[in-house]
Motif scaffolding. Structure first.
Motif, mmCIF file in Angstrom:
data_model
loop_
_atom_site.group_PDB
_atom_site.id
_atom_site.type_symbol
_atom_site.label_atom_id
_atom_site.label_comp_id
_atom_site.label_asym_id
_atom_site.label_seq_id
_atom_site.Cartn_x
_atom_site.Cartn_y
_atom_site.Cartn_z
ATOM 1 N N LEU A 1882 -18.473 0.037 4.210
ATOM 2 C CA LEU A 1882 -18.204 0.970 3.111
ATOM 3 C C LEU A 1882 -17.539 0.278 1.934
ATOM 4 O O LEU A 1882 -17.798 0.612 0.758
ATOM 5 C CB LEU A 1882 -17.317 2.115 3.625
ATOM 6 C CG LEU A 1882 -17.982 3.090 4.608
ATOM 7 C CD1 LEU A 1882 -16.988 4.134 5.077
ATOM 8 C CD2 LEU A 1882 -19.196 3.761 3.976
ATOM 9 N N PHE A 1924 -13.134 9.041 -0.718
ATOM 10 C CA PHE A 1924 -14.031 9.589 0.301
ATOM 11 C C PHE A 1924 -14.303 8.549 1.386
ATOM 12 O O PHE A 1924 -14.288 8.847 2.584
ATOM 13 C CB PHE A 1924 -15.329 10.042 -0.380
ATOM 14 C CG PHE A 1924 -16.443 10.380 0.577
ATOM 15 C CD1 PHE A 1924 -16.222 11.201 1.682
ATOM 16 C CD2 PHE A 1924 -17.720 9.875 0.382
ATOM 17 C CE1 PHE A 1924 -17.258 11.514 2.553
ATOM 18 C CE2 PHE A 1924 -18.740 10.178 1.238
ATOM 19 C CZ PHE A 1924 -18.508 10.998 2.343
ATOM 20 N N PHE A 1925 -14.559 7.278 0.972
ATOM 21 C CA PHE A 1925 -14.853 6.226 1.953
ATOM 22 C C PHE A 1925 -13.640 5.907 2.810
ATOM 23 O O PHE A 1925 -13.781 5.534 3.981
ATOM 24 C CB PHE A 1925 -15.314 4.962 1.227
ATOM 25 C CG PHE A 1925 -16.752 5.014 0.755
ATOM 26 C CD1 PHE A 1925 -17.552 6.112 1.056
ATOM 27 C CD2 PHE A 1925 -17.308 3.974 0.018
ATOM 28 C CE1 PHE A 1925 -18.858 6.159 0.607
ATOM 29 C CE2 PHE A 1925 -18.613 4.021 -0.420
ATOM 30 C CZ PHE A 1925 -19.403 5.121 -0.123
ATOM 31 N N LYS A 1928 -13.622 8.526 5.354
ATOM 32 C CA LYS A 1928 -14.784 8.342 6.219
ATOM 33 C C LYS A 1928 -14.559 7.213 7.219
ATOM 34 O O LYS A 1928 -15.152 7.199 8.302
ATOM 35 C CB LYS A 1928 -16.002 8.039 5.348
ATOM 36 C CG LYS A 1928 -17.336 8.248 6.029
ATOM 37 C CD LYS A 1928 -18.466 8.101 5.015
ATOM 38 C CE LYS A 1928 -19.807 8.331 5.701
ATOM 39 N NZ LYS A 1928 -20.931 8.205 4.751
ATOM 40 N N SER A 1929 -13.681 6.264 6.846
ATOM 41 C CA SER A 1929 -13.406 5.120 7.730
ATOM 42 C C SER A 1929 -12.336 5.428 8.754
ATOM 43 O O SER A 1929 -12.117 4.644 9.685
ATOM 44 C CB SER A 1929 -12.967 3.907 6.900
ATOM 45 O OG SER A 1929 -13.950 3.557 5.971
ATOM 46 N N THR A 1931 -11.225 6.586 11.827
ATOM 47 C CA THR A 1931 -11.879 6.939 13.101
ATOM 48 C C THR A 1931 -11.064 7.946 13.907
ATOM 49 O O THR A 1931 -11.614 8.734 14.666
ATOM 50 C CB THR A 1931 -12.089 5.674 13.933
ATOM 51 O OG1 THR A 1931 -10.823 5.030 14.113
ATOM 52 C CG2 THR A 1931 -13.020 4.700 13.215
ATOM 53 N N LYS A 1934 -11.736 11.770 12.696
ATOM 54 C CA LYS A 1934 -13.100 12.146 12.318
ATOM 55 C C LYS A 1934 -13.526 13.481 12.948
ATOM 56 O O LYS A 1934 -14.326 14.216 12.389
ATOM 57 C CB LYS A 1934 -14.085 11.047 12.758
ATOM 58 C CG LYS A 1934 -14.256 9.954 11.724
ATOM 59 C CD LYS A 1934 -15.349 9.017 12.138
ATOM 60 C CE LYS A 1934 -15.577 7.946 11.063
ATOM 61 N NZ LYS A 1934 -16.654 7.025 11.445
ATOM 62 N N ASN A 1943 -15.858 15.937 4.634
ATOM 63 C CA ASN A 1943 -16.801 14.824 4.447
ATOM 64 C C ASN A 1943 -18.169 15.347 4.015
ATOM 65 O O ASN A 1943 -18.834 14.751 3.160
ATOM 66 C CB ASN A 1943 -16.944 14.019 5.739
ATOM 67 C CG ASN A 1943 -15.744 13.106 5.966
ATOM 68 O OD1 ASN A 1943 -15.029 12.774 5.023
ATOM 69 N ND2 ASN A 1943 -15.499 12.730 7.209
ATOM 70 N N ARG A 1944 -18.590 16.454 4.627
ATOM 71 C CA ARG A 1944 -19.902 17.004 4.266
ATOM 72 C C ARG A 1944 -19.912 17.455 2.808
ATOM 73 O O ARG A 1944 -20.856 17.189 2.056
ATOM 74 C CB ARG A 1944 -20.229 18.192 5.194
ATOM 75 C CG ARG A 1944 -21.630 18.781 4.953
ATOM 76 C CD ARG A 1944 -21.757 20.127 5.602
ATOM 77 N NE ARG A 1944 -20.821 21.102 5.015
ATOM 78 C CZ ARG A 1944 -21.039 21.680 3.824
ATOM 79 N NH1 ARG A 1944 -22.092 21.395 3.114
ATOM 80 N NH2 ARG A 1944 -20.150 22.544 3.350
ATOM 81 N N GLU A 1947 -19.764 14.492 0.464
ATOM 82 C CA GLU A 1947 -21.063 13.817 0.435
ATOM 83 C C GLU A 1947 -22.041 14.572 -0.441
ATOM 84 O O GLU A 1947 -22.820 13.991 -1.197
ATOM 85 C CB GLU A 1947 -21.598 13.690 1.868
ATOM 86 C CG GLU A 1947 -22.829 12.812 1.971
ATOM 87 C CD GLU A 1947 -23.212 12.532 3.422
ATOM 88 O OE1 GLU A 1947 -24.186 11.814 3.626
ATOM 89 O OE2 GLU A 1947 -22.530 13.042 4.338
#
Length: 2041
Positions: A1882, A1924-1925, A1928-1929, A1931, A1934, A1943-1944, A1947
């Protein structure tokens, strides 16, 4: 002879020699001697051997031409000389010049340098190099001294001038003022003849010069070297020098000497010669290669110890690696390594050096020749790299060093590493500094040995800095520290003792009188003499003070006068001095001070201590206390006593007043005079020998004259001085020994300190001086830069015995090593370098083939005439043309004759005044074009021309920064512009060394962009083949001619110049400038290129300003008016006198000059003074005139404050001191004392004697000579009448009988007789007679008569002395034994030590063939050594039919044919070009594949690769639409692997979407970019269409399409009758202040040209007649139209404006701009019409052709009105602009902030190419903003508004991007929130997006505010993506529903949304990020970039300028569009509602 020298023997004996000898046996006298058997043996053996030798010799001769035959004979003679044994061992020869070396005209033993063939052994090689180098120094000295001695015999007592040495006369040696550890002395020489010498610019007596001082015309001499040179001291004839010997002779300081200065710098020779003597043959490095026994180098020994070495060659490819600080092997190129892709990095990181598949040159980033040279340098023990000019020798050398350092584990050692540095050697300090600066880029572990570096960057790497760091970090070994401390302690003690002795000696000779007690203690006085001295005891402490008359000034004066008379009598006559001196003055060279300083800098050796005053700061003479004693020497009187008296009296002056002050000052002057006289006596005391002393000391000391007394003291002083000198010499020897011991310890310690360094740099001379240090370092790799320019001895002495790898870089086709003696270079090959000798003997050089320096026109001059295969790099094709010149390369050929240089007779140089004038004129012309002085170099080929150049340059201030040099000093350097003066031009067509190809090569290859030669091409081409080739090239290109073609950059005219007067004085042309200056006056100069804006031009017109009172300024326009200097009458205050003074002066402060009478306050005398003068400052000038008690009248100036009682009378004394009434010679106030007048009186002995008047006759000493009988021997001798005979040594012949033969003694009577030495004949035991001394016994005498005997052991007949025994005698005959190898033994007869030659090793050259040789190649090694395989490369014919060079020992089957041929591959039928020995197979085919794969696409890979649809990269359509509306495309291989389109693929496709955008831009053009390039429509690609609109000024807009046009950058077209504007259209014009020219007989304008005319238009018809005779149709005062109403009616009326053209009384006006004639009424209406509706500012134009009207008298006011509106617009714009300096400084500060952000930690953290993109752009912006320095002033570039706006936007966006990416990898950690780290994929995705945005930004040249806002919006979008990234990273979180939903949504809004973010979308994204941050407890901050301050557009609305009804100027952006109704912001008037047109100016 046939065995040792077969070729030479055959040449000298001939092929019939044996037959001729054998024919002699038939002569009767020989036939009777029965020698037939001898002749038969000789004929049988000799004839056969001679026949065989002749057969081989004839074959060799037949292959040679006449020239090569002569060369062969010369080489044979050299071979003969090589085998000659030297007369002595070179190691025993003195390096310092000795009398037999330089004073006798004898030929020394010399052998030539063997340039073809191998040396027999190391000793022979070293002997030859030593003797040649020694002779190169001694020869000029010998020639000069021999010539001097020859002339001196004929011209006695005259100053002589000879070549090769400089002579100085009347030289005296004195101790140095500051005694120190060295044997330093001050030399004082006569300055006659040197009065006009400019010592600062003279090469005389510079540092290191060798001086020879002699008192006997150089039959013997002393050696000194100059250690300190001060011009102010030289002008007084003083120089400081060091004595080069053990001890100075005693006579040296007492004698006038002649001094000879050598013209050759000795120190550079000394260190190399000493190093040659110390080289051991057993430890000689690289012996086989340097002696040329082996010319095929193998791999270095350190590579042999490592099987299959694997090297990392990645540093070769990397351009700018970071410096290596530590030992990390991978750090040195990690930053730069990012530029290499992983595959390339892997390929270069593991290279097997000895494999057949090495990376090619493209992989390495080098050209083919550089790559080949690199591999050779890494794999050969000895490599010779030849680099023609500009091919990058230094660059390649740096790459080699970098690669070796990167792989140092192989030469340091793998198992047991032993650190050792690479040794870099250069000939000069300048070349060494340049090379080490390049090494600094990849390592910081550098040691620079030597103190003469001028590079500031290298100062931290100097050896002294390494020692300081070692001491600070306590890295110095403890053992060495102890040794050094002990050595220094001993040395300091010795130094202190030495300094004390030197100080004492100086004090004794110059400042004191030694006490008599001390003289007794030191045994200078005997007890009897001491008693005699003390008998005159006085009241003072010492008898000597009173006895020598030191206390009496009168006595001292008389003594000085008497001693000076003695000196004049002994002084030698100096005839013909003035004439010679004047000649010397005329012939003196005058150099620049910088040249002399540079020579001195190069001369100062690396470890030499330059003597400075500060070195002896603690050694000054005692001044704080009285000098009473020093060691065991006590003083009776000293100058320090007088100094103390003076100081005491000066202190008392502060407390005294009136006459007391004058009295004390009088006493001070008396004491100073006493001191001066005392010092003068000590200085001029004559030398007294012992005989004269004995005579004086025996007399009555009290009756001696003061001169004789001082002579006695002079003897005592000399004895003390000799004692001290002996002590000083002993201490100095001890000091030298201790110094050497300490140096040895320091050398070992230094080696340990710098052993960890990577590179050690040193000059060749420094290497020779520090050879011991280099031996301790044990460097295995030695790199020699410019090796072809260095003498062979310099390189050999620089190599240590540990050298395993030698890399020589140079070019033997350029300059050879310099030699002093031309004969040694010509006949003995001293100038052949090791580099060239190796090449001549078959060592194959690696030649670099691509040059990067010269433009092709310059390169053609040396290609192919000198370098057949030299190619041009593409970079030299893009050079700019030289401004001001029609050609960038040109040869000015002339016929002007040269002259001999009278100022340089020693070098027999030449000069050409014409060439010097033309070269300087051309240089000045180029400087006037704007070139910097540093870009131009003037070269010449002769030093005489160089001196002439520098002499002329002194009168040209503009040329002071231009470098002028001779060609020989410019090798290895380059410059943009080179001007070459070739000098030689004569009727004999002699060109001297311009025929030498090496020098010509250097001269022709220094220029980069422009090259201009001046010379006589006819002479050159007629004398040299090379110059004929150059002439041919120049002629074919039209670049040679009799004159330069100068091109005016303003008017583009060509001026032909072959004289200085042809050059335009201002760099342009000879047309007048006529451009208005800022002050309004017209520029009166002729065309000038510099300062076209006239900002620095001084206007010399009359000033029009006035002062506040109204006085007109009388100065010139450029001068400052203040202050007003008009003289007017003013009443001064407070005296009220009227005085004429300057206008600006204040009456209250003005000094009044009116004369008034004033009374002095004390004496009441009156005098006239200035009114403003204070009486307190005046000293009364009246004379005293009072009668004194002594009857004198006081002659002093009025002194009312002091009484006469306190002021001594200094008039002559009138008293009588004796009965004879002799007048007293003293002053009135002094005591008369005894009468000192000389009178004649009758002495008691009866003689008349001259004595002092006060002396009694009985006390006088009678000097009359009388003869007396000596009591001891009864001889008679002459004595002074008062002198006693006691102690007299009789010098008459003795006459006593010595022996029975009746011989008498012939010695002086005072010497003992001894045995009888009379020579008599005696018969010896053997019967021979001999001459011997009478007293010797014949039985004990050994007979010296020669006899011939046969030695019993060997049978040789030898000659020996009669007394020698043949049984024990040594046989001097050569051994005649023939060895088994066929050679004859070369040693002397050794039948006793080795009769059977069992220990003897034959050292002759082996005659056997080499092993496996196929061409009869001889071994060449020593006969006793084993032969090698024949590795000589020869041309071989291979079975394939090709010929190839290969090693002789190889069989045909083992040779691979390297010839490139075309072959067809059977599998694919493609044709490839491969080596003949290579089998053609498909795996070698690089053609593109033509197969169609199963997927239906054609294979895009190479034929040798396997086809597979799995690697197909063709794009195929999918059914999925991307968010931008285009179908997603995938590569074929991805589609076959998985037809499903994943979300990540969609996102990637969005960034690279290739579909055309085709959107309509605001400029109404269609977008030419792709969807991906336009960021899916958010940020379109810049429009590339051309604008093409017509601007207000009339020019067309030529930039790319944009919303508004930029300011016009064309030249302004505005003009008037007087001048035209030369500025750019966008800059305000300057008002013309000349008088207006519009006038006619009815009206006349009285205003200035720029003002509105104050007269009406004249409507009266013109009364002039046209050439056709008809009346003019024009108006009065206007330009007459060329058309006639009668003759040209149709043309006159063809254009109808308002229909009046046909009327008979119609009048017309002529428009000059377009040449049209228009009817005047219509034209008046056209010009007066007001466009109030539009109000747009624009120029009026012709109604017929629309050409803008700029010049017309009738409409001048209309034109001026339009012009004034445009000027007002320009001023409004410029008013808002900041200065270039402020703008640049502001932006540079912002750039510094960006540089700080983009630091190395950030770059390492990102590990992405975006950092390189940012660094490159920041550097580009910084370069565009940084000022240039012109004549020491910073000049900032003038940037237009568009460029400024673009730079500001780029800097702003870069700052925002840096703020974004510095937090991209992770969030900041706090106590409440954890650190969030972005995953690497990312992070790369984000950085790629940012990089794409930056590249789009950097490609734009112009910006609109809308585009700028879109860039900021895009940065804001990227910041959202960063946040955002990061989430997203994460873990861990999540799975949380809020995170998943967030996240959705992100995106959907960011990665899948292609439209610009709207406000509600921004708020939504922030809200989501805030929620996610709360859930994760790690909030990610988001920067609101849109709310940051943005850059305001300046001048973007330029071109849309309008004028309101009230005359106010406004822009569209200020009040809306011109189509919209609005109000003026200044007056409120309604504006707008007009048609709008986009125009600019």
């Amino acid at each position: 002879m046939l065995t040792v020298m077969p070729a030479l023997t055959c040449d000298y004996l001939g092929d019939k020699f044996v037959e001729d000898i054998c024919a002699l046996k038939n002569i009767p006298s020989i036939r009777d001697t029965n020698v037939d058997e001898v002749f038969s043996t000789f004929h049988k053996e000799g004839a056969e051997r001679l026949k065989n030798a002749w057969e081989q010799h004839s074959k060799a001769k037949s292959l040679l031409t006449n020239e090569s035959h002569r060369d062969a004979i010369r080489f044979q003679r050299q071979e003969l000389m090589i085998h000659l044994k030297p007369p002595d061992d070179f190691r025993q020869l003195s390096v310092m010049p000795e009398c037999e070396d330089v004073c006798a005209d004898t030929e020394p033993f010399l052998r030539p340098n063997l340039i073809k063939g191998s040396y027999p052994d190391v000793d022979t090689y070293l002997d030859i190099q030593f003797r040649l180098l020694r002779e190169d120094f001694l020869n000029p000295l010998r020639e000069g001294l021999v010539a001097y001695r020859t002339k001196a015999e004929k011209q006695q007592n005259q100053h002589i001038r000879v070549d090769n040495i400089r002579l100085y006369y009347d030289v005296k040696i004195s101790d140095d003022e500051n005694p120190g550890q060295q044997q330093l002395y001050t030399l004082q020489f006569s300055t006659k003849g040197f009065q006009r010498v400019n010592w600062e610019g003279s090469k005389r007596l510079i540092y290191g010069s060798l001086l020879l001082l002699s008192a006997d015309n150089f039959s013997s001499f002393m050696l000194f070297t100059v250690v300190d040179r001060k011009p102010e001291q030289l002008s007084r004839g003083r120089i400081k020098a060091k004595f080069e010997g053990e001890s100075l002779p005693t006579y040296a300081k007492k004698t006038n000497l002649v001094m000879a200065e050598s013209s050759v710098f000795f120190e550079a020779y000394r260190s190399v010669l000493i190093a040659l003597q110390r080289i051991s043959p057993a430890h000689f490095p690289m012996e086989d290669y340097i002696l040329c026994r082996n010319v095929l180098p193998i791999e270095p020994d350190y590579l042999k110890r490592t099987p299959n070495p694997i090297y990392d060659l990645s540093p070769v490819r990397v351009s700018n690696p970071a410096p290596e600080n530590g030992d990390n092997k991978n750090d040195s190129h990690k930053r730069g390594g990012q530029l290499l892709n992983s595959a390339l990095n892997r390929l270069l990181a593991n290279v097997s050096l000895f494999s057949h598949s090495l990376p090619d040159n493209e992989t390495l980033g080098l050209d083919p020749s550089q790559a080949e040279a690199l591999y050779a340098a890494l794999t050969r023990k000895l490599v010779v790299i030849q680099g023609p000019p500009g091919t990058g020798k230094t660059y390649l050398g740096l790459k080699i060093v970098q690669t070796l350092l990167h792989n140092k584990r192989y030469w340091v050692g793998v198992e047991k590493p032993k650190p050792t540095p690479i040794l870099v050697i250069c000939y000069t300090n300048h070349a060494l500094d340049q090379f080490l600066e390049g090494i600094m880029k990849f390592t910081n572990k550098i040691v620079r040995i030597g103190g003469q570096s001028k590079c500031d960057a290298l100062q931290p790497f100097m050896l002294i800095e390494w020692k300081k760091q070692a001491a600070a970090q306590k890295k110095r070994p403890l053992q060495y520290r102890r040794w050094l401390a002990e050595s220094r302690s001993n040395l300091n003690e010795t130094r202190s003792a030495l300094q004390r002795s030197q100080t004492t000696q100086r004090i004794v000779e110059s400042y004191v009188i030694i006490h008599e007690n001390c003289l007794l203690n030191l045994k200078v006085l005997s007890q009897r003499e001491y008693t005699k001295v003390r008998a005159m005891h006085t009241t003072s402490n010492s008898t000597l003070t009173q006895w020598l008359g030191v206390q009496s000034i009168q006595t001292l004066k008389e003594t000085v006068r008497a001693l000076e008379k003695i000196m004049l009598k002994t002084k030698k006559p100096l005839d013909a001095i003035e004439k010679v001196s004047r000649d010397e003055e005329l012939n003196e060279e005058v150099w620049d001070k910088e040249d002399v300083d540079e020579i001195q800098g190069e001369r100062m050796m690396d470890d030499e201590v330059h003597v400075r005053q500060s070195d002896f700061a603690g050694l000054k003479m005692k001044s704080e206390k009285t000098i009473e004693s020093e060691g065991n020497i006590h003083y009776a009187f000293s100058t320090q006593i007088l100094n103390q008296k003076i100081n005491s009296l000066q202190e008392s002056l502060q407390e005294l007043e009136g006459d007391d002050v004058e009295l004390v000052q009088f006493h001070i002057s008396e004491i100073k005079l006493q001191k001066e006289l005392f010092e003068e006596i000590l200085k001029i005391l004559p030398t007294v020998d012992k005989k004269e002393y004995k005579q004086l000391i025996e007399r009555d000391l009290a009756r001696l004259s003061f001169v004789d007394r001082w002579k006695i003291y002079s003897f005592w002083r000399a004895e003390i001085s000799n004692m001290l000198a002996a002590e000083i010499n002993l201490l100095y020897r001890q000091y030298q020994q201790q110094t050497n011991e300490m140096k040895d310890v320091e050398t070992i310690e230094t080696a340990e300190i710098i052993r960890e360094a990577h590179v050690v740099g040193i000059t060749t001379t420094g290497a020779a001086k520090n050879r011991a240090l280099l031996e301790h370092l044990k460097s295995k790799i030695v790199v020699v830069e410019e090796a072809a320019e260095v003498l062979e001895a310099h390189i050999v002495t620089s190599m240590s015995s540990s050298c395993e790898h030698l890399i020589l870089i140079g070019d033997h086709k350029q300059l050879r090593p310099p030699t002093t003696v031309y004969t040694l270079a010509k006949d003995y090959h001293l100038d052949v370098s090791l580099f060239e000798r190796l090449v001549m003997n078959g060592v194959e050089p690696n030649v670099l083939g691509v040059q990067h320096r010269m433009r092709p026109d310059v390169a053609r001059l040396i290609v192919p005439s000198i370098y057949p295969h030299l190619e041009n790099h593409e970079s030299v094709l893009r050079y700019w043309d030289v401004p001001g010149m029609a050609e960038s390369v040109f040869f000015l050929s002339h016929l002007e004759r040269e002259k001999g240089d009278q100022s340089d007779q020693e070098s027999r140089s030449h000069l050409n005044p014409y060439e010097a004038d033309m070269a300087l004129a051309l240089a000045r012309h180029l400087l006037m074009q704007g070139l910097e002085p540093s870009q131009i170099t003037i070269l010449t080929t002769y030093s005489g021309q160089l001196l002439h150049f520098k002499k002329l340059r002194r009168s040209h201030a503009i040329l002071q920064g231009v470098r002028i040099s001779i060609v020989d000093n410019f090798q290895g350097e380059e410059n943009d512009i080179i001007i070459l003066s070739l000098v030689r031009s004569n009727d004999e067509a002699k060109v001297g060394f311009l025929k030498t190809e090496n020098r010509v090569c250097v001269a022709l290859s220094r220029a980069k962009k422009g090259f201009y030669l001046i010379g006589n091409m006819g002479n050159l081409a007629g004398s040299s083949k090379l110059w004929r080739e150059v002439n041919k090239v120049l002629t074919s290109n039209g670049q040679i001619g009799p004159h330069f073609d100068l091109q005016c950059e303003v008017h583009h005219t060509i001026i032909k110049a072959n004289k200085v007067s042809h050059f335009p004085p201002e760099g342009g042309c000879f047309v007048q400038c006529l451009t208005p200056m800022p002050c309004g006056h017209i520029c009166p100069k002729i065309c000038h290129v510099e300062d076209r804006e006239h900002t620095r031009q001084k206007c010399h017109e009359a000033c029009l300003r006035s002062c506040s009172v109204g006085h007109a300024c009388p100065k010139r326009c450029y001068q400052d008016c203040n202050p007003c200097l008009t003289r007017i009458p003013k009443i001064l205050l407070p005296c009220n006198h009227t005085q004429i003074t300057e206008c600006y002066k204040d009456p209250e402060k003005e000094y009044c000059l009116t004369k008034v009478v004033k009374a002095l306050p004390i004496c009441k005398h009156t005098m006239k003074l200035d009114c403003g003068k204070s009486v307190e400052e005046i000293k009364c000038p009246e004379q005293c005139g009072m009668h004194l008690d002594c009857d004198h009248i006081c002659n002093r100036i009025c002194h009312k404050r002091s009484s006469h009682a306190k002021m001594p009378c200094n008039q002559p004394c009138r008293r009588f001191t004796c009965p004879e009434k002799h007048p007293c010679p003293k002053q009135c106030y002094e005591e008369c004392g005894k009468c000192l007048v000389d009178v004649v009186k009758k002495l008691p002995c009866g003689h008349d004697g001259e004595i002092k008047c006060w002396q009694l006759p009985k006390d006088a000493y009678c000097k009359v000579k009388v003869e007396r009988i000596l009591s001891g021997c009864q001889h008679t001798a002459f004595f002074d009448c008062s002198q006693s005979t006691e102690g007299y040594r009789c010098t008459r012949m003795c006459g006593k009988l010595l022996c029975n033969d009746g011989h008498i003694c012939r010695k002086p009577c005072c010497e003992p007789c001894g045995p009888c030495n009379m020579q008599v004949k005696r018969t010896l035991v053997c019967g021979h007679e001999t001459q011997t001394a009478c007293y010797k016994d014949p039985l004990a005498i050994k007979c010296k008569f020669p006899k011939v005997v046969t030695l019993p052991d060997c049978g040789h007949k030898v000659e020996m002395v009669c007394s020698d025994n043949p049984e024990t005698a040594f046989c001097p005959k050569p051994c005649d034994t023939r060895l088994d190898c066929g050679h004859q033994c070369t040693e002397l007869c050794h039948v006793k030590s080795d009769p059977h030659h069992e220990k003897y090793l034959c050292k002759k050259a082996c005659n056997r063939n080499k092993i496996d040789c196929k061409r009869d190649h001889k071994c060449g090694k020593k006969c006793h050594e084993d032969c090698d395989l024949c590795t000589i490369k020869i041309e071989r014919q291979l079975p394939c039919g090709h010929s190839q060079v290969a090693e002789c020992c190889l069989d045909d089957k083992d040779i691979k044919c390297r010839v490139m041929v075309n072959k067809t591959i059977s599998e694919c039928m493609h044709s490839i070009r491969v080596e003949c020995s290579t089998i053609a197979s498909r795996r070698l085919c690089c053609q593109p594949c033509v197969k169609i794969m199963s997927c239906g696409h054609q294979c895009k890979m190479q034929c040798k690769e396997t086809c597979s649809p799995l690697v197909c990269q063709e794009l195929v359509w999918t059914s999925v639409l991307s968010p931008c509306g285009h179908p997603v495309m995938k590569t074929c291989n991805d589609h076959h692997l998985s037809p499903v389109v994943e979300q990540a693929q969609v996102e990637k496709f969005l960034q690279e979407c290739p579909h055309k955008c085709r959107a309509n831009l605001p400029c109404e053009h269609s977008c030419k970019g792709s969807c991906g390039q336009c960021f899916n429509g958010r940020l379109h690609k810049a429009c590339e269409e051309k604008c093409g609109r017509t601007l207000v000024c009339g020019h067309n807009c030529g930039v790319n399409c944009a919303i508004s046009c930029p300011p016009c950058k064309e030249v302004c077209q505005y003009r008037c009758r007087h001048s035209r504007c030369r500025k750019k259209c966008c800059e305000p014009c300057v008002d013309c202040v000349e008088p207006c020219g519009w006038k006619c007989e009815h009206y006349s304008c009285s205003l200035k040209c720029f003002e509105y005319c104050n007269r009406p238009r004249c409507d009266e018809p013109c009364r002039k007649r046209l050439p056709c005779g008809h009346s003019c149709v024009g108006l009065c005062g206007e330009i007459c139209p060329p058309l006639c109403r009668v003759c040209h009616k149709d043309q006159l009326t063809e254009f109808i404006l308002y229909g009046n053209e046909e009327d008979d009384d119609a009048r017309f006006v002529y428009l000059e701009d377009c040449k049209h004639t228009i009817e005047v009424e219509g034209m008046d209406y056209w010009m007066d019409a007001k466009e109030e509706e539009r109000g747009e500012i624009q120029m009026k134009c012709c109604p017929r052709c629309k050409t803008i009207i700029r010049s017309c008298f009738r409409y001048g006011n209309v034109i001026k009105q339009n012009f004034a509106d445009i000027v007002e617009v320009k001023k409004i714009i410029l008013r808002s602009r900041v200065s270039s300096k402020d703008f640049a400084e502001k932006l540079l500060k912002l750039l510094q902030d960006s540089d700080d952000s983009l630091n190395s930690p950030l770059a390492r953290k990102l590990n992405h190419s975006i950092t390189d993109v940012l660094e490159d752009r920041l550097k580009s912006i910084r370069d565009s903003l940084s000022p240039t320095v012109f004549r020491k002033k910073a000049q900032y570039k003038s940037l237009d508004d568009d460029t400024r706006y673009m730079i500001e936007i780029q800097v702003d966006i870069i700052a925002r991007v840096l703020n974004l990416i510095k937090n991209a990898p992770q969030t900041a950690s706090t106590s409440q929130s954890p650190v969030m780290t972005m995953s690497r994929p990312l992070l790369d995705d984000l950085l790629n997006r940012v990089q794409q945005l930056l590249l789009t930004l950097f490609k734009r040249d112009r910006f609109t505010p809308m585009e700028y806002e879109r860039f900021i919006a895009e940065v804001n979008r990227l910041d959202f993506i960063r946040a955002f990234f990061l989430f997203k990273s994460a873990t861990v979180i999540k799975s949380h529903s809020v995170i998943v939903e967030g996240n959705r949504k992100l995106e959907e809004l960011l990665t899948l949304n292609v439209k610009p973010l709207r406000e509600w979308e921004n708020d939504s994204i922030k809200e989501v990020l805030e929620k996610m941050g709360k859930i994760s407890n790690a909030p990610v901050p988001v920067t609101d970039f849109e709310r940051q301050e943005i850059v305001k557009a300046i001048g973007l609305s330029q071109g849309h300028w309008y004028k309101c009804p009230n005359g106010h100027i406004y822009a569209v952006g200020e009040c809306g569009s011109a189509r919209q109704a609005g109000k003026c912001v200044e007056c409120g008037a309604h504006i707008g509602q007009g048609s709008r047109s986009s125009r600019a100016f």
